[in-house]
Design a protein around this motif. Structure first.
Motif, mmCIF file in Angstrom:
data_model
loop_
_atom_site.group_PDB
_atom_site.id
_atom_site.type_symbol
_atom_site.label_atom_id
_atom_site.label_comp_id
_atom_site.label_asym_id
_atom_site.label_seq_id
_atom_site.Cartn_x
_atom_site.Cartn_y
_atom_site.Cartn_z
ATOM 1 N N ASP A 117 -35.031 144.775 75.518
ATOM 2 C CA ASP A 117 -36.027 144.140 74.661
ATOM 3 C C ASP A 117 -35.350 143.315 73.561
ATOM 4 O O ASP A 117 -34.221 143.569 73.157
ATOM 5 N N SER A 118 -36.097 142.351 73.077
ATOM 6 C CA SER A 118 -35.674 141.606 71.895
ATOM 7 C C SER A 118 -36.563 142.039 70.737
ATOM 8 O O SER A 118 -37.772 142.206 70.908
ATOM 9 N N LEU A 119 -35.950 142.242 69.580
ATOM 10 C CA LEU A 119 -36.751 142.699 68.457
ATOM 11 C C LEU A 119 -36.222 142.200 67.123
ATOM 12 O O LEU A 119 -35.047 141.885 66.979
ATOM 13 N N PHE A 120 -37.153 142.128 66.187
ATOM 14 C CA PHE A 120 -36.835 141.827 64.798
ATOM 15 C C PHE A 120 -36.890 143.115 64.007
ATOM 16 O O PHE A 120 -37.854 143.876 64.119
ATOM 17 N N LEU A 121 -35.862 143.357 63.205
ATOM 18 C CA LEU A 121 -35.853 144.511 62.306
ATOM 19 C C LEU A 121 -35.945 144.032 60.870
ATOM 20 O O LEU A 121 -35.098 143.278 60.391
ATOM 21 N N ASP A 122 -36.964 144.496 60.190
ATOM 22 C CA ASP A 122 -37.227 144.186 58.785
ATOM 23 C C ASP A 122 -36.253 144.969 57.891
ATOM 24 O O ASP A 122 -35.392 145.708 58.371
ATOM 25 N N VAL A 123 -36.422 144.821 56.597
ATOM 26 C CA VAL A 123 -35.623 145.578 55.637
ATOM 27 C C VAL A 123 -36.337 146.881 55.284
ATOM 28 O O VAL A 123 -37.519 147.070 55.567
ATOM 29 N N GLY A 124 -35.609 147.794 54.648
ATOM 30 C CA GLY A 124 -36.202 149.039 54.189
ATOM 31 C C GLY A 124 -35.600 150.256 54.849
ATOM 32 O O GLY A 124 -35.082 150.184 55.973
ATOM 33 N N THR A 125 -35.679 151.374 54.149
ATOM 34 C CA THR A 125 -35.028 152.589 54.630
ATOM 35 C C THR A 125 -35.712 153.185 55.859
ATOM 36 O O THR A 125 -35.054 153.825 56.680
ATOM 37 N N THR A 126 -37.020 152.984 56.007
ATOM 38 C CA THR A 126 -37.683 153.483 57.217
ATOM 39 C C THR A 126 -37.278 152.654 58.427
ATOM 40 O O THR A 126 -37.055 153.199 59.521
ATOM 41 N N VAL A 127 -37.152 151.343 58.246
ATOM 42 C CA VAL A 127 -36.685 150.498 59.346
ATOM 43 C C VAL A 127 -35.235 150.833 59.691
ATOM 44 O O VAL A 127 -34.840 150.798 60.863
ATOM 45 N N GLU A 128 -34.440 151.194 58.702
ATOM 46 C CA GLU A 128 -33.066 151.626 58.978
ATOM 47 C C GLU A 128 -33.060 152.871 59.867
ATOM 48 O O GLU A 128 -32.189 153.041 60.725
ATOM 49 N N ALA A 129 -34.055 153.743 59.663
ATOM 50 C CA ALA A 129 -34.165 154.924 60.529
ATOM 51 C C ALA A 129 -34.489 154.511 61.960
ATOM 52 O O ALA A 129 -34.032 155.149 62.921
ATOM 53 N N VAL A 130 -35.268 153.437 62.123
ATOM 54 C CA VAL A 130 -35.525 152.912 63.465
ATOM 55 C C VAL A 130 -34.228 152.379 64.075
ATOM 56 O O VAL A 130 -33.926 152.622 65.240
ATOM 57 N N ALA A 131 -33.453 151.648 63.268
ATOM 58 C CA ALA A 131 -32.168 151.118 63.749
ATOM 59 C C ALA A 131 -31.279 152.243 64.262
ATOM 60 O O ALA A 131 -30.641 152.128 65.328
ATOM 61 N N LEU A 132 -31.229 153.325 63.517
ATOM 62 C CA LEU A 132 -30.403 154.462 63.931
ATOM 63 C C LEU A 132 -30.917 155.070 65.234
ATOM 64 O O LEU A 132 -30.139 155.482 66.101
ATOM 65 N N ALA A 133 -32.244 155.085 65.391
ATOM 66 C CA ALA A 133 -32.838 155.716 66.573
ATOM 67 C C ALA A 133 -32.658 154.896 67.843
ATOM 68 O O ALA A 133 -32.735 155.449 68.949
ATOM 69 N N ILE A 134 -32.415 153.600 67.720
ATOM 70 C CA ILE A 134 -32.288 152.766 68.921
ATOM 71 C C ILE A 134 -30.838 152.552 69.343
ATOM 72 O O ILE A 134 -30.578 151.804 70.288
ATOM 73 N N THR A 135 -29.920 153.213 68.660
ATOM 74 C CA THR A 135 -28.506 153.008 68.991
ATOM 75 C C THR A 135 -28.146 153.457 70.415
ATOM 76 O O THR A 135 -27.142 153.014 70.968
#
Length: 278
Positions: A117-135
């Motif tokens: 998938d292609s995705l945009f990740l916004d700023v913020g600590t909750t979005v950072e948790a999403v970044a960690l979860a998709i690793t």
């Protein structure tokens, strides 16, 4: 900000008492406790405070008005929050708050994102948790305005990361400005993962920062699907301005069930809601 009873100027000479049923000492103690509750959670509703202290909603409303006049907290419809200069917590403190809830939100969000998938990740600590979860996913193409999320994903060889460029704002490495918006408009996304700071009466997500709202809107316009992420604290108040209309949100993920009236409002707008158990 001192919290001792003597430091709170609760009324001026000749003014009406805050609560007819309270002594000055009882009022001072309750208001001190209100400040502590708001300081710890960032917000509190009138209903929850009235239940907590065993007093009427009108008594709590008068307390909030008094504390707002002293600039010790900020009145919102239906409750109170830390004032604007304190509610915008430092980045380190934001990351430390509700880590389990944010991690759970991240895991649920990752379930809606597929390999390739292609995705945009916004700023913020909750979005950072999403970044960690998709690793653990592979073949992802991620565009982000968050230097923090980019660093989380930088060590993942199976994920391509594009940082938009722009002006850096804040310790979290948020990117904003015309350069950022223009860069986002060059892409198409399967998902835009957006954070928010508050919620309007009709369920529209809101934020305090107009420059960040412009970035969020640009990403939303280029995305097939919007995933909105935020913990329960975001539902206690509005923010400054709307990010988008409720119907533009495909999926909202939070860590606790929202109030039934708001849930119904979101569902009527076509928003799917999921609650991440911690």
């Amino acid at each position: 900000m001192p919290l001792s009873g003597q430091s709170l100027i609760l009324s001026s000479p000749g003014s009406a008492p805050i609560s007819d049923a309270d002594s000055a000492g009882g009022t001072a103690a309750r208001q001190k406790a209100i400040l502590e509750i708001v300081g710890q959670s960032g917000y509190a509703t009138i209903e929850s405070l009235a239940a907590h202290f065993g007093v009427s909603a009108q008594t709590i409303r008068r307390d909030i008005i008094a504390l707002d006049k002293q600039k010790l907290l900020q009145r919102f419809r239906g409750g109170a929050g830390a004032r604007e200069n304190t509610v915008r917590l430092g980045y380190t403190e934001k990351r430390a708050r509700n880590q389990e809830g944010k991690a759970a939100i991240g895991r649920i969000a990752a379930e809606h994102i597929g390999n390739g998938d292609s995705l945009f990740l916004d700023v913020g600590t909750t979005v950072e948790a999403v970044a960690l979860a998709i690793t653990g996913l592979s073949g992802l193409r991620v565009v982000t305005t968050s230097l923090a999320s980019a660093m989380i994903l930088a060590e993942c060889p199976e994920i391509e990361v594009v940082v938009t460029g722009g002006t850096v704002r804040g310790a979290d490495g948020s990117l904003i400005g015309a350069t950022t918006v223009e860069a986002i408009r060059q892409f198409r996304f399967d998902h835009a993962v957006l954070g928010f700071s508050g919620i309007d009466d009709d369920g529209a997500p809101m934020d305090f920062d107009l420059a960040k709202i412009a970035v969020k809107r640009a990403a939303l316009e280029r995305a097939r699907h919007c995933i909105l992420v935020g913990d329960h604290s975001k539902f206690a108040r509005p923010a400054l301005a709307r990010i988008c209309e409720p119907a533009e949100v495909g999926l909202l993920i939070t860590d606790r069930p929202v109030e039934p009236a708001m849930l119904e409002t979101l569902h009527k707008a076509g928003v799917t809601t999921e609650f991440a158990a911690t």
